[in-house]
Enzyme design. Sequence first.
Site, PDB file in Angstrom:
ATOM      1  N   ARG A 182       0.816  -1.218   0.000  1.00 41.67           N
ATOM      2  CA  ARG A 182       0.000   0.000   0.000  1.00 41.67           C
ATOM      3  C   ARG A 182       0.851   1.269   0.000  1.00 41.67           C
ATOM      4  O   ARG A 182       0.517   2.267   0.634  1.00 41.67           O
ATOM      5  CB  ARG A 182      -0.962   0.004   1.201  1.00 41.67           C
ATOM      6  CG  ARG A 182      -1.949  -1.144   1.209  1.00 41.67           C
ATOM      7  CD  ARG A 182      -2.900  -1.087   0.005  1.00 41.67           C
ATOM      8  NE  ARG A 182      -3.838  -2.204   0.027  1.00 41.67           N
ATOM      9  CZ  ARG A 182      -3.628  -3.378  -0.574  1.00 41.67           C
ATOM     10  NH1 ARG A 182      -2.500  -3.592  -1.260  1.00 41.67           N
ATOM     11  NH2 ARG A 182      -4.523  -4.333  -0.514  1.00 41.67           N
ATOM     12  N   SER A 231     -11.383   0.850   2.627  1.00 37.49           N
ATOM     13  CA  SER A 231     -10.662   0.394   3.822  1.00 37.49           C
ATOM     14  C   SER A 231     -10.026   1.578   4.535  1.00 37.49           C
ATOM     15  O   SER A 231      -9.312   2.369   3.925  1.00 37.49           O
ATOM     16  CB  SER A 231      -9.583  -0.623   3.444  1.00 37.49           C
ATOM     17  OG  SER A 231     -10.160  -1.796   2.919  1.00 37.49           O
ATOM     18  N   GLU A 301      -5.021   4.019   5.876  1.00 37.50           N
ATOM     19  CA  GLU A 301      -4.949   3.776   4.435  1.00 37.50           C
ATOM     20  C   GLU A 301      -5.618   4.926   3.688  1.00 37.50           C
ATOM     21  O   GLU A 301      -5.201   5.302   2.597  1.00 37.50           O
ATOM     22  CB  GLU A 301      -5.626   2.452   4.082  1.00 37.50           C
ATOM     23  CG  GLU A 301      -5.479   2.068   2.622  1.00 37.50           C
ATOM     24  CD  GLU A 301      -5.870   0.632   2.342  1.00 37.50           C
ATOM     25  OE1 GLU A 301      -6.501   0.395   1.302  1.00 37.50           O
ATOM     26  OE2 GLU A 301      -5.540  -0.259   3.157  1.00 37.50           O
TER      27      GLU A 301
END
Length: 322
Positions: A182, A231, A301
């Site tokens: 990520r 998310s 995130e």
Amino acid sequence: MMESGEALLKKLDGRLSGLRGRLTPDTGMDKITWFRAGGPAQVLFQPSDEEDLSAFLKAVPEEIPLLVVGIGSNLLVRDGGVPGFVVRLSAKGFGEVEQVCDTQLRAGAAAPDKRVAAAALEAGLAGFHFYHGIPGGIGGALRMNAGANGVETRERVVEVRALDRKGEVHVLSNADMGYAYRHSSASPDLIFTSVLFEGVPGERDDIRRAMDEVQHHRETVQPVREKTGGSTFKNPEGTSAWKEIDKAGCRGLRVGGAQMSEMHCNFMINTGNATGHDLETLGETVRARVFENSGIRLHWEIKRLGLFREGEQLEEFLGKII
């Protein structure tokens, strides 16, 4: 307090007159983000194409803040707004997806992830089915190495085209992007405009089946019909964020109009009237409770942008683990 967008444009009088894109002062970011919350962009710029974006970057002094957003799926904007310019790449100039050879696709940074999955299906290219379940755009996917169902963006990238703050073109290889979970270590000052992807020839029926499975899973376990940014936290090593959130008793937790989804507790939702402050305070409260419960530090995130509204700040005890 942030000055008006009109005042900023007046300071740059004449510098931006040749642009073909749209300049809009004091634009509510709640109209752009999927959370439908947050303050205004001082000035929103939507360039017509890469050439127009380059001209804009060359015209705007580097001391003026500049942020790039995509389709707004993983953004939390604070209620005090975003100073300077917010650049939003439009589908018209940056949203095309085309097959350039038997195994490669070129996609603009404003193309929705789902459009890339659909183009790959049409081309008979496997390896892009995971994009069918990601609610975002390709620019954001490149920046954060978006992934789902065990597949990540970095597995498909050949090269990325970008502009720097001076409006100059750069072409980055997969290695140049510096991908990790990520994350990309590519300079945050670079604005991605397009990407060359490499796929694997596959049977269309198999690709369609994989896409259907992704979609079914998403609709079954995620609050896809709510106002959510996707998310909220990255998965910690060795566990899942939702498991730690659940163990800390945060499933369904609310702050104002913001709530951790009962359906999937790593998703924050706006139940109707949440502010940016509600959403961020909820997220930080969850982080604090998870840390207290398990010693695990969750990392956002979702990207948080902008200024706190005058008189607002996060609670002191929450700030200790940011």
